[in-house]
Scaffold this motif. Structure first.
Motif, PDB file in Angstrom:
ATOM      1  N   SER A  81      19.737  -5.646 -18.253  1.00  0.00           N
ATOM      2  CA  SER A  81      20.962  -5.930 -19.007  1.00  0.00           C
ATOM      3  C   SER A  81      20.690  -6.935 -20.122  1.00  0.00           C
ATOM      4  N   GLN A  82      19.840  -7.897 -19.845  1.00  0.00           N
ATOM      5  CA  GLN A  82      19.494  -8.900 -20.857  1.00  0.00           C
ATOM      6  C   GLN A  82      18.723  -8.250 -22.001  1.00  0.00           C
ATOM      7  N   GLU A 113      20.456  -6.029 -24.705  1.00  0.00           N
ATOM      8  CA  GLU A 113      21.160  -6.708 -25.801  1.00  0.00           C
ATOM      9  C   GLU A 113      20.251  -6.914 -27.003  1.00  0.00           C
ATOM     10  N   ARG A 114      18.947  -6.834 -26.771  1.00  0.00           N
ATOM     11  CA  ARG A 114      18.000  -7.049 -27.864  1.00  0.00           C
ATOM     12  C   ARG A 114      17.580  -5.773 -28.563  1.00  0.00           C
TER      13      ARG A 114
END
Length: 229
Positions: free
Chosen positions: A20-21, A24-25
DNA sequence: GCGACAG
DNA sequence: ATCTTGTCGC
């Protein structure tokens, strides 16, 4: 290779949080250098699954002869299998080996096609998206079956396609790459839009179900092609 | 709680 | 993904 993004030794709960982190990138718009070489990536297994075998094939992009593209380089990289297949966590099993194979290349591609999902994933980080972040290259996911999302029936003509949805969000497309054959699931990974992804997949489509880059990598990763060069 | 589930 | 033979079809 660039600086490592993260550790690979994670338990499932940690891996999911990381996905999930990382999602975002991802860059959702086009950022591609002029394409002169396209790579196809796929992973296979040997010794009953104990050995992971990553294959990368680099093709020269020639719009005049497409979809007939010449193979410029192909490599196979092996390493002990890290973890079992867990739906949704495929990239933690396959990306490390894929990176090993890319490190062997002498010719660097501007675009990469991966066997698996791009953002058409529960946390928007399929194997193609994850690999794209590590390589910092545009990646497109071409999967042979669905992981998540809903879609209408796709037409039967080669080239027909329908959007793949996750609620109101469009996460990919279901493409009839070949008449009378089950469709493929195309989704952008990193640095490409769905529209651009579809355009490149169509351009690399011969009379087979899979686009040339992925088809050749598939053959090299499988043990049908015991050859290496 | 009951399915679904890339490769 | 992989284990596996023959067989239907262009």
């Amino acid at each position: 290779m660039l600086a490592p993004l993260h550790d690979w030794n994670l338990v499932p709960s940690e891996a999911r949080a990381l996905q999930s982190q990382l999602a975002e990138r991802l860059e959702t718009s086009d950022r591609l250098a002029p394409v002169s070489h396209i790579a196809g990536v796929d992973i296979g297994f040997e010794d009953g699954g104990e050995t992971t075998r990553a294959a990368v094939v680099v093709l020269k992009w020639n719009p005049a002869t497409a979809p007939d593209l010449s193979v410029v380089e192909q490599v196979v990289y092996r390493e002990p299998t890290r973890m079992p297949y867990i739906p949704g966590l495929l990239s933690f099993r396959e990306v490390p080996a894929a990176l090993g194979a890319f490190a062997m290349l002498s010719v660097q591609p501007e675009l990469v096609m991966v066997d698996g999902q791009g953002i058409a994933h529960p946390r928007r980080l399929g194997v193609a998206a994850h690999l794209g972040l590590w390589l910092d290259l545009p990646t497109i996911g071409i999967a042979k079956s669905r992981l998540c999302g809903k879609h209408a029936e796709v037409g039967e003509q080669r080239g027909d396609w329908v959007p793949l949805y996750a609620g109101a969000e469009t996460i990919g497309a279901v493409v009839r790459s070949r008449a009378k054959v089950k469709p493929v699931y195309v989704s952008p990974g990193h640095r490409v839009t769905l529209e651009t992804s579809l355009a490149w997949v169509m351009r690399c489509l011969g009379r087979t179900k899979l686009p040339e880059p992925t088809r050749l990598a598939d053959r090299l990763a499988s043990r049908r092609d015991e050859r290496q060069s």
